[in-house]
Design a protein around this motif. Structure first.
Motif, PDB file in Angstrom:
ATOM      1  N   SER A   9       3.350  14.092   1.809  1.00  0.00           N
ATOM      2  CA  SER A   9       3.895  12.966   2.574  1.00  0.00           C
ATOM      3  C   SER A   9       3.728  11.657   1.824  1.00  0.00           C
ATOM      4  O   SER A   9       2.831  11.508   1.012  1.00  0.00           O
ATOM      5  CB  SER A   9       3.207  12.875   3.921  1.00  0.00           C
ATOM      6  OG  SER A   9       3.472  14.040   4.658  1.00  0.00           O
ATOM      7  N   THR A  10       4.604  10.739   2.130  1.00  0.00           N
ATOM      8  CA  THR A  10       4.598   9.473   1.416  1.00  0.00           C
ATOM      9  C   THR A  10       4.538   8.315   2.399  1.00  0.00           C
ATOM     10  O   THR A  10       5.253   8.321   3.409  1.00  0.00           O
ATOM     11  CB  THR A  10       5.903   9.326   0.591  1.00  0.00           C
ATOM     12  OG1 THR A  10       6.102  10.528  -0.118  1.00  0.00           O
ATOM     13  CG2 THR A  10       5.804   8.183  -0.382  1.00  0.00           C
ATOM     14  N   ILE A  11       3.724   7.354   2.106  1.00  0.00           N
ATOM     15  CA  ILE A  11       3.681   6.144   2.922  1.00  0.00           C
ATOM     16  C   ILE A  11       3.895   4.939   2.010  1.00  0.00           C
ATOM     17  O   ILE A  11       3.290   4.844   0.951  1.00  0.00           O
ATOM     18  CB  ILE A  11       2.310   5.983   3.629  1.00  0.00           C
ATOM     19  CG1 ILE A  11       2.043   7.158   4.560  1.00  0.00           C
ATOM     20  CG2 ILE A  11       2.259   4.677   4.417  1.00  0.00           C
ATOM     21  CD1 ILE A  11       0.728   7.087   5.314  1.00  0.00           C
ATOM     22  N   GLU A  12       4.775   4.071   2.443  1.00  0.00           N
ATOM     23  CA  GLU A  12       4.948   2.819   1.704  1.00  0.00           C
ATOM     24  C   GLU A  12       4.785   1.676   2.670  1.00  0.00           C
ATOM     25  O   GLU A  12       5.429   1.648   3.710  1.00  0.00           O
ATOM     26  CB  GLU A  12       6.355   2.738   1.128  1.00  0.00           C
ATOM     27  CG  GLU A  12       6.569   3.532  -0.125  1.00  0.00           C
ATOM     28  CD  GLU A  12       8.027   3.437  -0.549  1.00  0.00           C
ATOM     29  OE1 GLU A  12       8.398   2.430  -1.167  1.00  0.00           O
ATOM     30  OE2 GLU A  12       8.772   4.361  -0.196  1.00  0.00           O
ATOM     31  N   HIS A  13       3.961   0.751   2.328  1.00  0.00           N
ATOM     32  CA  HIS A  13       3.732  -0.390   3.215  1.00  0.00           C
ATOM     33  C   HIS A  13       3.793  -1.666   2.388  1.00  0.00           C
ATOM     34  O   HIS A  13       3.196  -1.754   1.334  1.00  0.00           O
ATOM     35  CB  HIS A  13       2.354  -0.260   3.867  1.00  0.00           C
ATOM     36  CG  HIS A  13       1.926  -1.473   4.624  1.00  0.00           C
ATOM     37  ND1 HIS A  13       1.987  -1.539   5.993  1.00  0.00           N
ATOM     38  CD2 HIS A  13       1.471  -2.679   4.215  1.00  0.00           C
ATOM     39  CE1 HIS A  13       1.580  -2.735   6.389  1.00  0.00           C
ATOM     40  NE2 HIS A  13       1.251  -3.441   5.330  1.00  0.00           N
TER      41      HIS A  13
ATOM     42  N   SER B 118       0.997   5.677  -0.595  1.00  0.00           N
ATOM     43  CA  SER B 118       0.273   6.903  -0.867  1.00  0.00           C
ATOM     44  C   SER B 118       1.263   8.054  -0.892  1.00  0.00           C
ATOM     45  O   SER B 118       2.298   8.002  -0.242  1.00  0.00           O
ATOM     46  CB  SER B 118      -0.798   7.140   0.194  1.00  0.00           C
ATOM     47  OG  SER B 118      -0.216   7.213   1.467  1.00  0.00           O
TER      48      SER B 118
ATOM     49  N   SER C 268       0.858  -1.169   0.000  1.00  0.00           N
ATOM     50  CA  SER C 268       0.000   0.000   0.000  1.00  0.00           C
ATOM     51  C   SER C 268       0.901   1.227   0.000  1.00  0.00           C
ATOM     52  O   SER C 268       1.828   1.317   0.788  1.00  0.00           O
ATOM     53  CB  SER C 268      -0.868  -0.011   1.257  1.00  0.00           C
ATOM     54  OG  SER C 268      -1.628   1.171   1.311  1.00  0.00           O
TER      55      SER C 268
ATOM     56  N   ILE D  99      -3.527   2.582   7.905  1.00  0.00           N
ATOM     57  CA  ILE D  99      -2.631   3.535   7.243  1.00  0.00           C
ATOM     58  C   ILE D  99      -3.419   4.770   6.836  1.00  0.00           C
ATOM     59  O   ILE D  99      -4.384   4.667   6.078  1.00  0.00           O
ATOM     60  CB  ILE D  99      -2.012   2.886   5.988  1.00  0.00           C
ATOM     61  CG1 ILE D  99      -1.326   1.568   6.360  1.00  0.00           C
ATOM     62  CG2 ILE D  99      -1.026   3.840   5.323  1.00  0.00           C
ATOM     63  CD1 ILE D  99      -1.080   0.667   5.172  1.00  0.00           C
ATOM     64  N   LYS D 100      -3.019   5.927   7.346  1.00  0.00           N
ATOM     65  CA  LYS D 100      -3.755   7.153   7.015  1.00  0.00           C
ATOM     66  C   LYS D 100      -2.789   8.234   6.564  1.00  0.00           C
ATOM     67  O   LYS D 100      -1.887   8.604   7.295  1.00  0.00           O
ATOM     68  CB  LYS D 100      -4.504   7.670   8.238  1.00  0.00           C
ATOM     69  CG  LYS D 100      -5.549   6.725   8.771  1.00  0.00           C
ATOM     70  CD  LYS D 100      -6.212   7.348   9.987  1.00  0.00           C
ATOM     71  CE  LYS D 100      -7.156   6.346  10.637  1.00  0.00           C
ATOM     72  NZ  LYS D 100      -7.763   6.904  11.851  1.00  0.00           N
ATOM     73  N   ASN D 101      -2.994   8.719   5.376  1.00  0.00           N
ATOM     74  CA  ASN D 101      -2.181   9.818   4.865  1.00  0.00           C
ATOM     75  C   ASN D 101      -3.080  11.008   4.612  1.00  0.00           C
ATOM     76  O   ASN D 101      -3.994  10.935   3.813  1.00  0.00           O
ATOM     77  CB  ASN D 101      -1.471   9.392   3.577  1.00  0.00           C
ATOM     78  CG  ASN D 101      -0.411  10.390   3.162  1.00  0.00           C
ATOM     79  OD1 ASN D 101      -0.395  11.528   3.643  1.00  0.00           O
ATOM     80  ND2 ASN D 101       0.467   9.988   2.268  1.00  0.00           N
TER      81      ASN D 101
END
Lengths: 425, 244, 480
Positions: free
Chosen positions: C414-418, A367, A365, C407-409
């Protein structure tokens, strides 16, 4: 928010209505509604909802240019259809269509009506708040069966007209496909321009079949939609390996929560859920999936892509459940959000619950914003910033669109998304 | 040392080796050549004891029936397989892997286990013979190694473990000419009158550097021709089509 | 490094399962105001501390035990527990190590803890908590020279009330949740660390926790404050004797990092996990939370969780300061009937904040292992990043492995990688190791340690070796 029940007879469904009143609308305290507080959303948009009872009987025309079969509904009510097969046959051996006007016409609901059980577990159905509400008010829908390959796509046109201000639409559809290869396109064409809430319950039974299903929100709408889909993929003969490819193109509605429970109950089955959406202007969209692997050697793929701007919210809650029997499972899930401004949000809860060891399950996932280097690169090649951005957005969504095998459908979707991107800026 | 009689192997319904006879004596170098799908790699896997094959016929190593013996026991008895595709094991550092492997084998043979210091010394010595940079010892096993590095690592392990029978499964594939020469030198320097080799290859070029005593042509699960090193040259010219 | 089979045999059973026969002083049984007053009195606490505890207790009355977690446990009868237990010889607190009951010293020797000053070689300062009280702290003098305070929390309440008052409960408020609030009411001892501005603590600080008495809950409280520009690395180890009944351990750990400060907190948790049938074992319900309060601050959690019947904890970071960094490295191994529900929360509030989560779960036997985590990047936390990698290994077909990330953006810069994967041990890798002469157990141990490498290498040397052994031992007998 209240529901005005003054004009309707709730005698037979009193217990569902009462159970709905007792439990109320789901809110964020419920794990399944953590990101979508329906109670709050409906309360702030409606003072009162009135269950829709009017049934339209004017006809609407199928308008897609390519050759197809069709079903047409207005405000959820089935009005006309053409299922005459090209070889001239239209008998019970190829297709069968029933219009649902009350719970008694409904194969599942009539069973629930007769039983006293709170839960009807045999049909993978769990009577929660939303289903209680649906059971209390459903007065429309259709049930159809397909027993034979369809040589042309079947298009389901769902029209919504101007008479829906503050209405509650409750409908239920059943689709059963066996021993067939079919393509189904479901189109929502919304001319209501008004706020309404639609609560839909759908069940799909797929037996020894290959199904490509495309759900498309064709235009902008102020509608609030909740749809629960129960999809059973099964094989009575063993190990045939049914296949479902389900595409969701939901851009358009003001509010949607599409809830899918997919049961891979036949060995070697395959399921794919793909979604691409461009969300803007305070749209709130949630896709929730639960992919249940209960037999060995099944595969499932999920790919969710959201573009978000102007105070929109994109949510994906996806669960892969692998039971201890389901060895050699392959399950993959990917959710990506491209957030174009600081008013928008992308939230995900990709979940794995695994009880078998010989499996390959994974999810990813991500974003964030558009890759600035990519924009820069395209600009050095002569594109304007705007063009470059569009180019990248298209590429981002194309990852889903390119998986559409049928070129007519792909063209339709490409145009639809193009339209959405163009209206941007 | 190795005696195979009417060896047959299949996966599920599909039979791959269909009655193979072969005898390798101490000090001999045998090469098995054959087209793709002839069963070369299956033979290597069956000799090492890999799961998933149904094996029949007689399979003896130093007069002991191998079929009853697990993979690691075969390794401890002195059978070494240089893999065609050496596995990457993330997080496991190479020298640790070599140490665990060598000490397992030493222990099983009643030898004293080596401590880390003498082991590292030994590994470095062997590594320099193969022109392997010391740094690779602290890298994760085969992770991010080039094809050539992986194959050199296999040869390093061979020299370290000092097996009686070394099976080289297409060790030449994916090697450039320099790496090929280093690998071949590695084998040649290790070769003596007590150990034997089974070299599995598709091409003749490795055999320019390692001179086999016998060349066998494998086709459709059987040895269809046996000869001396001239046979390889003939094959290079005419291909395998005459043997199908 | 790998274990040789013989070594594993030796360690096969829980080697910390002994009990120490020491006379104890215990509080009256049961959870009530009287117990709290008893604890506060025996510790000779000032009034403000007692009032703080009572406030928490009042709050507790209106709270319910949480029930959203995956591992379910039988109802705990809080009235049947002792909330305070101390070796009798401690009534008059030992002044130096020589006053400590020799039996206790013996216990710590068995545990391999360098309590005695002469074991300076190891260079680790140790505070040891036995049941409810802190037993001894080593290297105190040397640390004092630098202005570092490292003592039991009870001592800190007496000697540094201003620091305790200022920071206690500011990361985990007394109103937080059931177990955290319970701890605030009845906590008995734990460690206190204060690192003054611009001091880099020259040695690892370490606390060793041990539950000995039966029917005793352990509620320790740890508070670590790293003042501006300081650095500290802190280690925590835990063991308990084998008992048939379940024992409750509900600790609170609060970390506070001010501007440019860094705290590294490592745990090797090896509480008694219960026997093969799932009888006995510790319930490890722990609240650990760190606040990166200052700009450029950093908090890093590393945990190796191999013990306990149920492990339930989420060491978290609240990234308040701009440019602050939070890290979470975790190995959770469950075997037999063990259950673990663990993970982290990374709450991004400041700008340019970064977080990294590496979680490795291994499940064997009939165990159940869940990663649960939250990454929340708020609107004003511009230019923030998170990277998360969760991998699970399943060994056998009767265990479960689950991954539940939230997961909250909420902003566009900002960047989130999971990423997460679940699989079993790669059979080709096993084959390769077997072909090199290793038996199944050696091969599994080697590959699993490799799988955990990214986390193991975060641990200080002394702990890393211990942890690697634990990884091998915990999976002993689980290879089919």
């Amino acid at each position: 928010m209240k529901i005005n029940t003054s004009k309707i007879n709730l005698n037979k469904v009193k217990r569902f209505y009462n159970s709905f009143l007792e439990n109320g609308l789901p809110n964020r305290k419920k794990e399944d509604w953590k990101f979508t507080d329906l109670e709050k959303i409906l309360n702030s948009n409606f003072d009162e909802l009135e269950p829709l009872r009017e049934k339209e009987n004017y006809k609407m025309e199928a308008f897609l240019k390519f050759d197809h079969y069709y079903l047409i509904s207005i405000n959820g009510e089935l009005v006309n259809y053409n299922l005459k097969l090209s070889d001239g046959s239209q008998d019970k051996k190829s297709t069968n269509l029933t219009k649902i006007s009350s719970l008694n016409d409904h194969p599942i609901y009539s069973k629930i009506l007769k039983s006293d059980d709170k839960k009807v577990s045999s049909d993978n159905i769990n009577i929660d708040e939303m289903l209680s509400m649906n059971l209390a008010f459903t007065d429309r829908g259709y049930s159809f069966q397909i027993f034979k390959d369809l040589d042309k796509p079947l298009v389901i046109y769902n029209f919504f007209d101007e008479k829906l201000e503050n209405k509650l639409i409750s409908n239920s559809n059943l689709i059963s496909i066996s021993n067939s290869k079919v393509k189904i396109i479901e189109l929502n064409i919304d001319k209501s321009k008004s706020n309404y809430f639609k609560n839909t319950f759908q069940k799909f039974q797929i037996n020894e079949s290959e199904v490509d299903y495309y759900f498309v929100n064709y235009n902008k709408s102020n509608g609030f939609n909740y749809t629960k889909n129960i999809i059973e993929i099964n094989d009575s003969k063993s190990k045939f390996g049914s296949k479902l490819k389900y595409f969701i193109f939901g851009s358009g509605s003001k509010f949607r929560k599409d809830d899918y429970e997919i049961f891979l109950d036949g060995e070697n089955s395959f399921a794919k859920i793909n979604s691409a959406a461009i969300l803007k202007k305070s749209q709130h969209h949630e896709i929730k999936t639960k992919m249940s692997h209960s037999e060995p050697n099944c595969e499932s793929y999920q790919k969710i892509k959201n573009i978000l701007l102007n105070d929109s919210k994109g949510i994906f809650q996806g669960k892969v459940l692998v039971s201890d029997r389901a060895q050699k499972t392959n399950a993959y899930q990917l959710s990506k959000g491209l957030i174009l401004d600081d008013e928008s949000e992308f939230s995900t809860k990709p979940e794995l619950e695994i009880y078998a060891d010989d499996v390959k399950c994974s999810h990813g996932s991500t974003s964030g914003n558009i890759d600035k280097d990519a924009v820069f690169y395209l600009m050095t090649r002569g594109l304007s910033k705007k063009e470059a951005t569009k180019f990248i957005i298209k590429g981002f969504l194309n990852d889903v669109v390119s998986e559409i095998a049928d070129h007519q459908v792909r063209e339709l979707i490409e145009n639809h998304l193009e339209e959405n991107i163009k209206n941007e800026n | 040392m190795l005696k195979l009689k009417e060896l047959k192997a299949s996966i599920g319904e599909k039979s791959i080796i269909k009655g193979l006879n072969l005898e390798i004596n101490p000090g001999e170098v045998h090469a098995i050549m054959g087209p793709n799908g002839s069963g070369k790699s299956t033979l290597a896997n069956v000799l090492s004891g890999k799961d998933g094959y149904t094996v029949s016929g007689s399979l003896k190593f130093e007069d002991e029936n191998l079929q009853e013996i697990s993979i690691e026991e075969r390794a401890r008895k002195g059978i070494f397989l240089a893999f065609q595709y050496p596995l990457e094991i993330p997080g496991v550092n190479t020298s640790n892997f070599l140490k665990t492997s060598l000490n397992s084998i030493r222990k099983a043979n009643g030898k004293k286990e080596l401590d880390t210091i003498s082991l590292i010394k030994l590994i470095k010595e062997k590594a320099s013979e193969l022109n392997i940079d010391e740094k690779f010892l602290s890298r994760q096993l085969n992770v991010g190694f080039s094809g050539g590095e992986k194959k050199k690592n296999e040869i390093l392990q061979m020299k370290l473990l000092e097996p009686k029978l070394s099976i080289l499964d297409e060790t030449d594939s994916g090697l450039d000419i320099d790496a090929l020469r280093i690998v071949a030198d590695g084998v040649n320097s290790f070769k003596n009158k007590n150990n034997s080799f089974l070299i599995i290859t598709h091409y003749q070029r490795l055999l320019d550097y390692i001179k086999p005593d016998f060349i066998h042509v494998l086709s459709d699960g059987k040895i269809v021709k046996t000869g001396c090193s001239d046979l390889a040259k003939e094959l290079e010219k005419t291909g395998y089509k005459n043997f199908n | 490094m790998t274990m040789k089979p013989k070594e594993i045999d030796k360690l096969k059973d829980y080697k910390y399962g002994f009990t120490t026969d020491i006379e104890n002083i215990k509080s009256p049984k049961g959870l009530n105001e009287e117990t709290i007053r008893y604890i506060s009195k025996i510790k000779n606490e000032p009034n403000w501390m007692l009032n703080w505890r009572l406030k928490a207790f009042n709050r507790l009355k209106s709270l319910k035990e949480p029930n959203w977690q995956k591992p379910k446990y039988p109802k705990i009868n809080y009235q049947e527990l002792y909330y305070y237990s101390a070796p009798k010889s401690f009534k008059d607190k030992p002044k130096s190590i020589d006053d400590v009951d020799p039996k206790l010293i013996e216990t710590y020797k068995k545990l391999g803890i360098p309590l005695e000053e002469q074991k300076r070689l190891s260079g680790v300062a140790v505070d040891a908590v036995f049941d409810s009280v802190s037993v001894a702290t080593t290297f105190k003098g040397e640390l004092e020279k630098l202005g570092i305070v490292f003592c039991s929390i009870s001592e800190a309440i007496q000697k540094h009330p201003e620091l305790v008052k200022k920071y206690l409960g500011t990361v985990i408020p007394i109103t937080d949740h059931y177990f955290a609030t319970l701890n605030s009411a009845v906590f008995t001892d734990g460690s206190f660390v204060y690192i003054p501005p611009n001091v880099k603590c020259p040695m690892e600080l370490s606390t060793y926790f041990r539950i000995n008495a039966s029917d005793t809950g352990q509620f320790e409280r740890t508070l670590i404050i790293a003042d501006k520009g300081s650095y500290v690395s802190y280690l925590e180890g835990c063991t308990a004797p084998m008992r048939d009944e379940n024992q409750l351990h509900a600790a609170n750990v609060e970390l506070i990092a001010l501007d440019d400060a860094e705290i590294k907190y490592s745990t090797v948790q090896n509480w008694y996990p219960g026997d093969e049938k799932g009888v006995g074992g510790i319930y490890n319900f722990v609240t650990k939370r760190g606040a990166c309060r200052g700009k450029n601050s950093k908090i890093s959690w590393t945990q190796v969780e191999t013990g306990s019947a149920i492990t339930w904890k989420y060491p978290s970071c609240i990234l308040q300061g701009d440019n602050s960094v939070g890290e979470f490295y975790s190995i959770a191994i469950t075997n037999n009937h063990q259950k673990a529900d663990t993970g982290t929360k990374m709450i991004h509030l400041g700008k340019n904040t970064k977080s990294k989560i590496i979680s490795k779960g291994i499940s064997a036997g009939k165990a159940d292992n869940t990663y649960r985590g939250l990454v929340d990047i708020s609107k004003r936390a511009k230019n923030s990043r998170n990277y998360t990698q969760c991998d699970s290994l399943l060994m056998g077909n009767k265990c479960g492995a689950h991954t539940i990330p939230y997961i909250k953006n909420k902003n566009s810069s900002s960047t989130i990688e999971h990423e997460a994967t679940t699989s079993k041990i790669n059979e080709e890798q096993l084959y390769y190791c077997n072909q090199r002469g290793m038996d199944q157990e050696e091969a599994v141990s080697l590959i699993v340690n490799g799988f955990c490498k990214e986390v193991l290498q975060q641990l200080p040397m002394e702990f890393a070796v211990e942890a690697q052994k634990l990884v091998s031992i915990s999976l002993e007998g689980s290879v089919g």
